[in-house]
Every structure is written in C-alpha cells, then in structure tokens.
Design a protein around this motif. Sequence first.
Motif, PDB file in Angstrom:
ATOM      1  N   PRO A  41       0.819  -1.219   0.000  1.00 36.21           N
ATOM      2  CA  PRO A  41       0.000   0.000   0.000  1.00 36.21           C
ATOM      3  C   PRO A  41       0.850   1.265   0.000  1.00 36.21           C
ATOM      4  N   GLY A  42       0.538   2.162  -0.910  1.00 33.84           N
ATOM      5  CA  GLY A  42       1.253   3.431  -0.977  1.00 33.84           C
ATOM      6  C   GLY A  42       2.618   3.364  -1.623  1.00 33.84           C
ATOM      7  N   LYS A  43       2.977   2.190  -2.139  1.00 31.43           N
ATOM      8  CA  LYS A  43       4.300   2.030  -2.764  1.00 31.43           C
ATOM      9  C   LYS A  43       4.147   1.591  -4.211  1.00 31.43           C
ATOM     10  N   GLU A  44       5.224   1.766  -4.953  1.00 35.11           N
ATOM     11  CA  GLU A  44       5.224   1.331  -6.341  1.00 35.11           C
ATOM     12  C   GLU A  44       5.425  -0.178  -6.416  1.00 35.11           C
ATOM     13  N   ARG A  45       4.987  -0.728  -7.529  1.00 37.37           N
ATOM     14  CA  ARG A  45       5.210  -2.154  -7.760  1.00 37.37           C
ATOM     15  C   ARG A  45       6.697  -2.398  -7.896  1.00 37.37           C
ATOM     16  N   GLU A  46       7.191  -3.468  -7.263  1.00 34.06           N
ATOM     17  CA  GLU A  46       8.620  -3.749  -7.305  1.00 34.06           C
ATOM     18  C   GLU A  46       8.881  -5.190  -7.709  1.00 34.06           C
ATOM     19  N   PHE A  47      10.022  -5.363  -8.306  1.00 32.49           N
ATOM     20  CA  PHE A  47      10.471  -6.680  -8.742  1.00 32.49           C
ATOM     21  C   PHE A  47      10.814  -7.546  -7.544  1.00 32.49           C
ATOM     22  N   VAL A  48      10.438  -8.829  -7.635  1.00 35.00           N
ATOM     23  CA  VAL A  48      10.771  -9.782  -6.576  1.00 35.00           C
ATOM     24  C   VAL A  48      11.708 -10.866  -7.110  1.00 35.00           C
ATOM     25  N   ALA A  49      11.285 -11.524  -8.195  1.00 35.03           N
ATOM     26  CA  ALA A  49      12.075 -12.640  -8.728  1.00 35.03           C
ATOM     27  C   ALA A  49      11.652 -12.909 -10.162  1.00 35.03           C
ATOM     28  N   ALA A  50      12.538 -13.560 -10.911  1.00 39.50           N
ATOM     29  CA  ALA A  50      12.215 -13.957 -12.273  1.00 39.50           C
ATOM     30  C   ALA A  50      12.969 -15.235 -12.605  1.00 39.50           C
ATOM     31  N   ILE A  51      12.456 -15.944 -13.609  1.00 36.23           N
ATOM     32  CA  ILE A  51      13.052 -17.213 -13.998  1.00 36.23           C
ATOM     33  C   ILE A  51      13.030 -17.325 -15.512  1.00 36.23           C
ATOM     34  N   SER A  52      14.100 -17.870 -16.045  1.00 37.14           N
ATOM     35  CA  SER A  52      14.226 -18.004 -17.487  1.00 37.14           C
ATOM     36  C   SER A  52      13.280 -19.063 -18.034  1.00 37.14           C
ATOM     37  N   ARG A  53      13.216 -19.154 -19.326  1.00 38.82           N
ATOM     38  CA  ARG A  53      12.284 -20.071 -19.993  1.00 38.82           C
ATOM     39  C   ARG A  53      12.468 -21.519 -19.551  1.00 38.82           C
ATOM     40  N   SER A  54      13.719 -21.913 -19.458  1.00 34.33           N
ATOM     41  CA  SER A  54      14.004 -23.313 -19.111  1.00 34.33           C
ATOM     42  C   SER A  54      14.025 -23.544 -17.607  1.00 34.33           C
ATOM     43  N   GLY A  55      14.141 -22.442 -16.863  1.00 36.44           N
ATOM     44  CA  GLY A  55      14.283 -22.545 -15.421  1.00 36.44           C
ATOM     45  C   GLY A  55      15.724 -22.596 -14.948  1.00 36.44           C
ATOM     46  N   ALA A  56      16.658 -22.539 -15.887  1.00 35.60           N
ATOM     47  CA  ALA A  56      18.065 -22.673 -15.519  1.00 35.60           C
ATOM     48  C   ALA A  56      18.619 -21.424 -14.841  1.00 35.60           C
ATOM     49  N   ASN A  57      18.026 -20.286 -15.144  1.00 38.21           N
ATOM     50  CA  ASN A  57      18.518 -19.015 -14.596  1.00 38.21           C
ATOM     51  C   ASN A  57      17.419 -18.310 -13.814  1.00 38.21           C
ATOM     52  N   THR A  58      17.835 -17.696 -12.725  1.00 33.69           N
ATOM     53  CA  THR A  58      16.905 -16.954 -11.874  1.00 33.69           C
ATOM     54  C   THR A  58      17.528 -15.633 -11.442  1.00 33.69           C
ATOM     55  N   ALA A  59      16.686 -14.743 -10.982  1.00 31.67           N
ATOM     56  CA  ALA A  59      17.147 -13.464 -10.454  1.00 31.67           C
ATOM     57  C   ALA A  59      16.228 -13.066  -9.308  1.00 31.67           C
TER      58      ALA A  59
END
Length: 125
Positions: A41-59
């Motif tokens: 609430p009251g904050k901008e949307r922020e990045f949490v995590a992401a995963i590549s197509r194959s699942g081999a890479n994450t952030a």
Amino acid sequence: QVQLVESGGGLVQAGGSLRLSCAASGRTFSRDVMGWFRQAPGKEREFVAAISRSGANTAFADSVKGRFTISRDNAKNTVYLQMNSLKPEDTAVYYCAADMNLGQIRTKSQSYNYWGQGTQVTVSS
C-alpha cells in the motif's frame, strides 16, 4: 488470450513460509520468462524474482535473496514462488507476470506483457 492466475497467498506470522503459484494458459508457457512482483500500500510495484524459460537461470531482488526461491514446471504451465523467513515488510499484493519478448530475465515491470490479478500476502509481527 493469455491468462495468469495466482494462488497461495494468505496471512502468516513472521518467520513463516508461503508458496505462491501462478497458472498460465492461452500461450506456450515455456516461451516466456516469468516474473513475480509485489506492491505494498502506498508504494510502487517492485520486482521480486524472475526465472528463465528453461528454469536454468533466476534473479532476485536483494531484499528477498536467500529467503525466496522461484521455480517453474513447464509441463504444468505453472511458476512458483517459495517464500521462507517471511517478514512484515514482505506484506504486499504479489503478481506474476509473463515477458514474451527477448528471452532474457528483466526486472522492470514495463518489460512484462501479461499480468495476473494478484494475491495478497500479509505477514504479522
């Protein structure tokens, strides 16, 4: 039509765990980089995590590194966010999103094409 449906949110005490799921339909799921974002609430949307197509890479965002993991099951068209050691500051609406463009992991919300409706996560102290 692409649809993303999140589930698994809820109320948990600090130090607890939750597992979010995001089920995708309407497109070949394995073609897309998938991400999780959150908005308090009251904050901008922020990045949490992401995963590549194959699942081999994450952030991960620095604020969740070591506590959250992201995974995907392309056979089930589902991406997961395992959240451990939850803190009150993790309280937010969590959204999954699909990036169907470059195949690279990106952390800006503007890069993502489709979004789910969100699921509420509340961490009590």
